[in-house]
Design a protein around this motif. Structure first.
Motif: not given
Length: 464
Positions: A76, A79-80, A145, A149, A152, A370-371, A374
């Motif tokens: 997470v 990703v962010n 987000n 995530d 998810y 994943y990005q 999404k």
């Protein structure tokens, strides 16, 4: 067992009749007849299905299991790191190349070049940009987000819902719905049996959401049944449930063993003189005194002093403890692989180069897919309504240039300099372009000329 008999046992007579009618009237669609029969059974219920498709609330494992927490937070947070920007697609032929390079992780630097050519930043006055700046009164876009995530990667699915004006699909605010408290509502058509979602508010209340106002991103679930399990995401932890239980049980047993562990060693009189050795009565008194002074939990880690010559034999770590440590190491290894992560990423004794390779694979095989997934789903659910209203093609896109693992190698950069303009190289390096036509030209090595231009007769026949 015949397919009709299996459907009878699974769904009941009404669904079998529908299966027979549908299968006989359109033989070309027989391969989808079972799925449509499942959907038929669902829409006949006209209500909320409180499923038992998954008996475990996996968000609790994220909260209570250190291994799961560490893995999911790693995903997470990574990703962010990449900001999600809003662009406007100008619709020229470069858009196709931009999209084609999007999924080429080995040439992501080419993707950044064509994104610059195909997309323009949306203005801050855009209603969609304002929504992204403040999705709701309580959260920033990043906070929203991160929570999304976490659901998810722990529950295997995550939900957003939007507030909209009446008879509109333009979002005015966005909120995360807890995936473990969401339940589907069926009653639509065979093609679209799902008509909404219901949130359990935990105080006896419920909130019903229209299906079109719910954004649902999920791990694909191959479990098709009459409860509609195929509409829910499958948590990675479901596949590793035994390893998860072993991890929890091993950790609990390890803590219990540490608290109630037996004898760690033996203290003895360091002398060969039988005359000074303790008799049984003194040995018992000494043991009692020893337990009182040393073997109490409050004395853990302290050093005890004695006034006689004593020896000590350390028994070391017990075999049971070693087995538990091995079990913890094994489950940690297997749990990482549930999310496609190389366990070396979390190893304290891994070499630097190996860890760098593991991190690069993590970015390319876990984070970027994943990005992309999404982005595509958000652009369809969130951006398209704004695009239709404003006649502009809005595009949400993660800026993955933030990851140094995706930068071209030194050799690639030297090669790129021979085919890319100065501005294109600046884009690859993460810098702004310079508004000067000269920077849109390709630099060439002035010392290289054509052989014919030398004006001399040079025989290059290698056969001689």
């Amino acid at each position: 067992m015949a397919i009709k008999d299996r459907v009878t046992r699974l769904l009941g007579l009404d669904a079998v009749q529908h299966f027979n009618i549908h299968g006989n009237t359109n033989p070309k669609e027989k391969t989808n007849a079972l799925l449509e029969s499942l959907h038929y059974q669902l829409i006949q219920r006209h209500g909320v299905i409180w499923y038992d498709y998954c008996s475990k609330d996996y968000i609790k494992e994220y909260q209570h299991n250190a291994e799961v927490y560490t893995i999911i937070r790693k995903i997470v947070d990574t990703v962010n790191l990449a900001p999600l920007y809003l662009y406007v697609d100008n619709g020229d032929d470069k858009s196709y190349k931009y999209k084609s390079f999007k999924k080429d992780t080995d040439r992501s630097f080419m993707y950044s070049i064509y994104r610059e050519k195909a997309l323009e930043f949306a203005t801050g006055s855009s209603p969609l940009q304002k929504l992204l700046d403040k999705p709701n009164p309580h959260q920033t876009w990043r906070e929203l987000n991160i929570l999304f995530d976490i659901f998810y990667f722990s529950q295997g699915e995550a939900f957003l819902y939007r507030d909209t004006p009446l008879e509109s699909d333009i979002a005015t605010s966005l909120h995360v719905a807890p995936a473990n408290l969401m339940n589907p509502v069926f009653g639509g058509s065979i093609e679209e049996p799902l008509i909404g979602w219901e949130i359990d508010l935990l105080n006896g209340g419920k909130r019903l959401l229209d299906a079109k106002d719910v954004f649902h991103l999920k791990f694909e679930n191959p479990n098709y049944d009459s409860n509609g399990s195929q509409f829910r995401g499958q948590s990675p932890l479901l596949a590793g449930l035994k390893h998860l239980k072993l991890n929890d049980a091993s950790l609990a047993a390890y803590v219990s063993l540490q608290e109630n562990e037996g004898v760690k060693g033996i203290a003895f009189q360091d002398t060969d003189n039988p005359a000074v050795q303790m008799n049984e009565e003194n040995l018992i008194k000494t043991q009692e005194r020893w337990n009182q002074r040393i073997n109490d939990k409050s004395k853990r880690g302290q050093v005890a002093l004695g006034n006689s010559k004593l020896g000590y034999i350390n028994f070391g770590v017990s075999a049971e403890t070693m087995k538990l440590i091995d079990a913890l190491n094994y489950t940690g290894f297997k749990l990482c692989q549930l999310w496609g992560i190389d366990p070396m990423l979390f190893s304290s004794d891994a070499k630097y180069d190996n860890k760098q390779i593991a991190y690069e694979q993590f970015i390319k095989q876990v984070v970027l897919p994943y990005q992309t997934k999404k982005e595509e789903a958000l652009n369809k659910w969130l951006s398209e309504p704004f695009s239709r209203k404003s006649n502009q093609n809005f595009v949400l896109d993660y800026d993955t240039s933030i990851y140094p693992e995706l930068s071209p190698s030194k050799e690639q950069k030297e090669w790129l300099k021979s085919i890319c303009s100065v501005n294109e190289m600046r884009i690859i390096e993460g810098y702004d372009t310079i508004d000067n036509p000269a920077y849109n030209s390709v630099l060439v090595n002035a010392g290289i000329i054509m052989l014919d231009d030398l004006g001399t007769d040079i025989d290059i026949d290698l056969s001689k």
